[in-house]
Write an enzyme that holds these catalytic residues in place. Structure first.
Site, short mmCIF file in Angstrom:
data_model
loop_
_atom_site.label_atom_id
_atom_site.label_comp_id
_atom_site.label_asym_id
_atom_site.label_seq_id
_atom_site.Cartn_x
_atom_site.Cartn_y
_atom_site.Cartn_z
N LYS A 177 1.00 -1.29 0.04
CA LYS A 177 0.01 0.02 0.03
C LYS A 177 0.72 1.15 0.07
O LYS A 177 1.81 1.32 0.83
CB LYS A 177 -0.67 -0.09 1.16
CG LYS A 177 -2.17 0.69 1.05
CD LYS A 177 -3.04 0.38 2.20
CE LYS A 177 -4.20 1.13 2.41
NZ LYS A 177 -5.11 0.82 3.60
O1 G3P Z 1 -9.01 1.81 4.68
C1 G3P Z 1 -8.94 3.32 5.02
C2 G3P Z 1 -9.93 3.26 6.04
O2 G3P Z 1 -9.48 2.56 7.25
C3 G3P Z 1 -10.11 4.55 6.62
O3 G3P Z 1 -11.13 4.63 7.40
O4 G3P Z 1 -12.92 5.34 8.82
O5 G3P Z 1 -10.52 6.13 9.33
O6 G3P Z 1 -11.83 7.20 7.38
P1 G3P Z 1 -11.59 5.81 8.31
#
Ligand code: G3P
Length: 217
Positions: free
Chosen positions: A83
């Site tokens: 990634k």
């Molecule tokens: O894969 C990316 C994800 O983990 C981000 O999620 O909820 O932290 O915006 P969030």
């Protein structure tokens, strides 16, 4: 649409695997930090549990170190996907990995222009962050539609991996936008199956069945 778990918590993965719905796992530096574990150890354990793609993120910001980190992560198991952030150095690293047959997930995508660059860099996956765009006052799912149209018009093979999905409506929007995959935290994953009418209907069926005094077995 493939469903990935967005976690670095092995217990959570073991809990969800019996559903037969976990096609892969994504992690990020915040999730690794939350797990409290060494990145190489936890990624190796996840790769042994789940056959599908497992995203492990490089944390360097310069091309050379990113490539070194990505090489080290990719050596952990054949199903590791490196990634990389959506920066010029990250895209350059994505191209270098594509040229040597290593899968990549270009993350932190917030615009169709960025997704165009990720595809041109030969990324295996691009991760648009739906929930964080919503937080920012935009409609995150519209970005998924734009990227789908853009990739289809130009025949790009980069897969759209919808990320930052916070609730079931985000997941259905990702599916309707033609995303190739969606990554969800366990709570969102579990919420997909929930409907009060399902629970109520099952209770009624079982109550009526009980009255018959029958047994199928
Ligand atoms: O894969 C990316 C994800 O983990 C981000 O999620 O909820 O932290 O915006 P969030």
């Amino acid at each position: 649409m493939k469903l990935f778990l967005d976690t670095a918590d092995v217990a959570v993965i073991k809990d969800m695997l019996p559903t037969g719905m976990v096609d892969g796992v994504t992690t990020n530096p915040s999730l690794i930090a939350k797990s409290g574990r060494n990145i190489a150890e936890v990624i190796a354990e996840i790769c042994a549990l789940v056959e599908g793609p497992i995203s492990a993120e490089a944390v360097a910001t310069d091309f050379e170190t990113m490539v070194k980190e990505g090489d080290k992560l990719a050596a952990i198991a054949p199903n590791v996907v490196v990634k990389l952030p959506l920066t010029w150095d990250g895209l350059r690293a994505a191209r270098a990995f594509a040229d040597k047959g290593v899968q990549t997930n270009v993350t932190l995508c917030f615009s169709a222009a960025q997704a165009l660059l990720a595809a041109k860099a030969g990324a295996t996956y691009v991760s648009p962050f739906v929930g964080r765009l919503d937080d920012h006052g935009a409609v995150g799912s519209e970005l998924l539609e734009e990227i789908r149209a853009l990739y289809d018009i130009h025949g790009f093979e980069t897969q759209i991996l919808a990320a930052s999905l916070r609730h079931p409506a985000h997941v259905t929007a990702a599916a309707l936008a033609g995303s190739d995959a969606a990554t969800l935290p366990a709570d969102t994953f579990k919420a997909l199956i929930k409907h009060p009418l399902t629970d109520r209907g099952l209770d009624a069926f079982l109550a009526d069945w009980g009255k018959t005094g029958q047994s199928i077995l």
